[in-house]
Motif scaffolding. Structure first.
Motif, mmCIF file in Angstrom:
data_model
loop_
_atom_site.group_PDB
_atom_site.id
_atom_site.type_symbol
_atom_site.label_atom_id
_atom_site.label_comp_id
_atom_site.label_asym_id
_atom_site.label_seq_id
_atom_site.Cartn_x
_atom_site.Cartn_y
_atom_site.Cartn_z
ATOM 1 N N VAL A 162 0.831 -1.202 0.000
ATOM 2 C CA VAL A 162 0.000 0.000 0.000
ATOM 3 C C VAL A 162 0.869 1.257 0.000
ATOM 4 O O VAL A 162 0.837 2.065 -0.933
ATOM 5 C CB VAL A 162 -0.968 0.001 1.202
ATOM 6 N N LEU A 163 1.673 1.438 1.045
ATOM 7 C CA LEU A 163 2.420 2.686 1.187
ATOM 8 C C LEU A 163 3.598 2.797 0.222
ATOM 9 O O LEU A 163 3.797 3.833 -0.404
ATOM 10 C CB LEU A 163 2.939 2.824 2.616
ATOM 11 N N THR A 164 4.372 1.732 0.088
ATOM 12 C CA THR A 164 5.597 1.823 -0.695
ATOM 13 C C THR A 164 5.346 1.791 -2.192
ATOM 14 O O THR A 164 6.018 2.486 -2.953
ATOM 15 C CB THR A 164 6.564 0.689 -0.305
ATOM 16 N N VAL A 165 4.364 1.003 -2.637
ATOM 17 C CA VAL A 165 4.230 0.764 -4.081
ATOM 18 C C VAL A 165 3.003 1.424 -4.702
ATOM 19 O O VAL A 165 3.127 2.233 -5.627
ATOM 20 C CB VAL A 165 4.226 -0.758 -4.378
ATOM 21 N N PHE A 166 1.805 1.119 -4.208
ATOM 22 C CA PHE A 166 0.619 1.425 -4.996
ATOM 23 C C PHE A 166 -0.122 2.712 -4.628
ATOM 24 O O PHE A 166 -0.609 3.423 -5.503
ATOM 25 C CB PHE A 166 -0.374 0.250 -4.922
ATOM 26 N N LEU A 167 -0.261 3.022 -3.336
ATOM 27 C CA LEU A 167 -1.198 4.073 -2.957
ATOM 28 C C LEU A 167 -0.755 5.466 -3.393
ATOM 29 O O LEU A 167 -1.587 6.257 -3.855
ATOM 30 C CB LEU A 167 -1.451 4.058 -1.444
ATOM 31 N N GLY A 168 0.527 5.786 -3.243
ATOM 32 C CA GLY A 168 0.996 7.129 -3.588
ATOM 33 C C GLY A 168 0.656 7.535 -5.009
ATOM 34 O O GLY A 168 -0.041 8.538 -5.240
ATOM 35 N N PRO A 169 1.108 6.765 -6.019
ATOM 36 C CA PRO A 169 0.784 7.135 -7.400
ATOM 37 C C PRO A 169 -0.716 7.108 -7.685
ATOM 38 O O PRO A 169 -1.237 7.973 -8.402
ATOM 39 C CB PRO A 169 1.516 6.073 -8.228
ATOM 40 N N TYR A 170 -1.438 6.126 -7.100
ATOM 41 C CA TYR A 170 -2.861 5.994 -7.425
ATOM 42 C C TYR A 170 -3.673 7.131 -6.797
ATOM 43 O O TYR A 170 -4.522 7.742 -7.462
ATOM 44 C CB TYR A 170 -3.393 4.642 -6.949
ATOM 45 N N LEU A 171 -3.418 7.436 -5.509
ATOM 46 C CA LEU A 171 -4.164 8.520 -4.863
ATOM 47 C C LEU A 171 -3.848 9.856 -5.536
ATOM 48 O O LEU A 171 -4.734 10.712 -5.672
ATOM 49 C CB LEU A 171 -3.832 8.574 -3.372
ATOM 50 N N THR A 172 -2.617 10.024 -5.979
ATOM 51 C CA THR A 172 -2.253 11.255 -6.699
ATOM 52 C C THR A 172 -3.041 11.366 -7.997
ATOM 53 O O THR A 172 -3.525 12.460 -8.350
ATOM 54 C CB THR A 172 -0.744 11.279 -6.984
ATOM 55 N N SER A 173 -3.213 10.262 -8.708
ATOM 56 C CA SER A 173 -3.979 10.295 -9.961
ATOM 57 C C SER A 173 -5.448 10.604 -9.693
ATOM 58 O O SER A 173 -6.095 11.323 -10.471
ATOM 59 C CB SER A 173 -3.840 8.962 -10.707
ATOM 60 N N VAL A 174 -5.990 10.079 -8.590
ATOM 61 C CA VAL A 174 -7.381 10.363 -8.221
ATOM 62 C C VAL A 174 -7.527 11.847 -7.864
ATOM 63 O O VAL A 174 -8.502 12.502 -8.261
ATOM 64 C CB VAL A 174 -7.823 9.468 -7.043
ATOM 65 N N ALA A 175 -6.551 12.384 -7.123
ATOM 66 C CA ALA A 175 -6.603 13.807 -6.772
ATOM 67 C C ALA A 175 -6.509 14.682 -8.022
ATOM 68 O O ALA A 175 -7.211 15.696 -8.145
ATOM 69 C CB ALA A 175 -5.474 14.138 -5.797
ATOM 70 N N LYS A 176 -5.670 14.297 -8.968
ATOM 71 C CA LYS A 176 -5.544 15.071 -10.206
ATOM 72 C C LYS A 176 -6.831 15.028 -11.024
ATOM 73 O O LYS A 176 -7.183 16.005 -11.692
ATOM 74 C CB LYS A 176 -4.367 14.554 -11.028
ATOM 75 N N ALA A 177 -7.554 13.906 -10.932
ATOM 76 C CA ALA A 177 -8.835 13.808 -11.636
ATOM 77 C C ALA A 177 -9.864 14.757 -11.041
ATOM 78 O O ALA A 177 -10.803 15.184 -11.733
ATOM 79 C CB ALA A 177 -9.347 12.370 -11.588
ATOM 80 N N ALA A 178 -9.701 15.095 -9.755
ATOM 81 C CA ALA A 178 -10.647 15.997 -9.088
ATOM 82 C C ALA A 178 -10.178 17.442 -9.099
ATOM 83 O O ALA A 178 -10.882 18.327 -8.616
ATOM 84 C CB ALA A 178 -10.835 15.540 -7.642
ATOM 85 N N ALA A 179 -8.981 17.689 -9.634
ATOM 86 C CA ALA A 179 -8.391 19.025 -9.560
ATOM 87 C C ALA A 179 -9.065 19.999 -10.517
ATOM 88 O O ALA A 179 -9.683 19.599 -11.523
ATOM 89 C CB ALA A 179 -6.891 18.946 -9.866
#
Length: 449
Positions: free
Chosen positions: A38-55
């Motif tokens: 979760v923390l090291t591999v997947f969540l950072g890039p994925y949550l960032t992409s979700v935030a960019k979709a809402a930006a």
């Protein structure tokens, strides 16, 4: 008949202790998947992409009306989780020591974190606020549960066993992280073959970590037992007063605090190497995402051998000397990293192998050494402070790394700047008279420490 019963009792006690220890290992097995996948591999890039979709058109999101760059949202959420953890950990630790009921508090923290992680399956579209909330809950819950989990170590292992028991716990965690990350990478890399989109594959990987965490937590909860303690002298304190009381009590153990300061510094270096190695690999060495993920997997696998191997070294040379040796190894690894050629994955894998071999042992032996410096009856409270020093100060290393890059424009100089943490940590740890620190804490001094 009575004599036989007396003779059998030590063997029964050893069998019960071994059973508890095996159950204790499985909490590392349960929760380490969150840290790795979760923390090291997947969540950072994925949550960032979700935030960019809402930006908005300028790239900003507006949680609670505050404008934030979408690319910074993940980092801010992690910081918020650290603040929550720092507030909650000493309260949970003091409650556990005061009542002797660690297990219900461990269960509550573990299952709150596991539920929040499993709920990340619903993190799609532009639900960045949901993702931030779940991250804060999961990260803070993990910190609280680890403080409680670590505090069992002095109770389930006599002094001469703690290095080995702590090392096996870390080895279980790294083995679990490697196993699940491998399965996650198969799903992620071949998501089309499984008939799911890339985003759905990531959400399955995130949620599966929560399910794994919750399922395997059942084992330590079944095997660990609570120790009833005498009520603490003086009035019960709550809230921020409890945090202040913990700090005041620790001031009466200056050598324990001296170790904690050394650990704070060199562990900050370790955490920064872990978090920034992928940035160094991609930005300075020009390596692809697949290479970086394989390197993470390699670190996980070799950390198992490293934790067990350094546990054996500690039996021969003592935990303090072995940790000091590992800090020298960390310094040599950073020096080698400075000279790594760009576009050469093989040499980056060699660097990852070196990190893996010293990573688990450095952390495992630090935990076991600290367990000797904790006054009896205050295990959860002191391990909350230990966990706070781990998580609460983990911004210094990234700050130095970022400032060095900003001033020099070189990631090579930035990675080399981290040598300062290992050098200073070495000096501070070398100055701690650990035998006297153990005696001052009211604990028996092991033959080797």
């Amino acid at each position: 008949m009575g004599t036989d019963t007396v003779r059998e009792r030590p063997a029964d006690d050893i069998a019960e202790r071994r059973r508890e220890q095996r159950g204790w290992y499985f909490y590392d097995w349960a929760c380490s998947v969150y840290s790795t996948s979760v923390l090291t591999v997947f969540l950072g890039p994925y949550l960032t992409s979700v935030a960019k979709a809402a930006a908005d058109a300028d790239g900003f999101v507006h949680p609670l009306g505050v404008p934030l760059r979408a690319g910074s949202f993940f980092a801010y959420a992690v910081s918020a989780s650290v603040i929550v953890a720092i507030v909650v950990m000493p309260l949970a630790g003091a409650a556990a020591d005061r009542t002797g009921r660690k297990k219900p508090l461990l269960a509550a923290a573990a299952y709150l974190g596991a539920a929040a992680t499993a709920a990340m399956f619903f993190l799609d579209g532009d639900r960045y606020l949901l993702g931030g909330l779940l991250l804060v809950v999961a990260n803070a819950s993990l910190a609280v549960s680890m403080a409680l989990y670590n505090s069992y170590l002095p109770q389930i292992a006599p002094p001469e066993e703690r290095d080995a028991v702590s090392s096996r716990g870390w080895a279980f965690g790294y083995a679990s992280g490697a196993l699940v990350l491998l399965a996650n990478l198969v799903l992620y890399s071949a998501h089309d073959s499984f008939g799911v989109s890339e985003g759905t594959a990531v959400r399955i990987c995130l949620a599966s970590a929560g399910v794994w965490w919750g399922a395997f937590t059942l084992i330590p909860l079944a095997r660990l037992r609570d120790r009833r303690t005498a009520p603490a002298a003086g009035p019960s304190v709550h809230g921020w007063r409890q945090l202040a009381a913990t700090v005041r009590d620790m001031r009466r153990q200056p050598l324990t605090l001296a170790f904690l300061l050394a650990y704070l510094i060199y562990n900050d270096g370790i955490q920064t190497v872990i978090s920034q190695a992928s940035v160094y690999g991609s930005e300075e060495l020009g390596l692809g995402q697949s290479t970086l993920i394989v390197a993470v997997l390699l670190v996980q696998v070799l950390a198992v051998a490293g934790a067990l191997g350094m546990g054996r070294l500690a039996r021969a040379f003592g935990a303090k000397r072995t940790i000091l040796g590992s800090l020298v190894a960390w310094t040599l690894i950073l020096g080698a990293g400075y000279f790594l050629p760009a576009g050469a994955p093989a040499w980056f894998f060699v660097l990852a192998a070196g990190i893996g071999l010293v990573l688990g042992g450095s952390q495992a032996l630090s935990r076991s050494l600290f367990s000797h410096l904790v006054p009896p009856g205050k295990e959860a409270e002191y391990f909350s402070a230990y966990e706070m020093s781990d998580r609460g100060m983990s911004w210094l290393g990234p700050l130095l790394f970022g400032l060095t890059y900003q001033l020099t424009g070189s990631y090579r100089d930035a990675i080399l700047s981290l040598v300062a943490f290992f050098a200073l940590g070495f000096v501070l740890l070398a100055r701690v008279p650990v035998r006297r620190a153990v005696r001052d804490a009211g604990n028996p001094v092991p033959a080797r420490i």
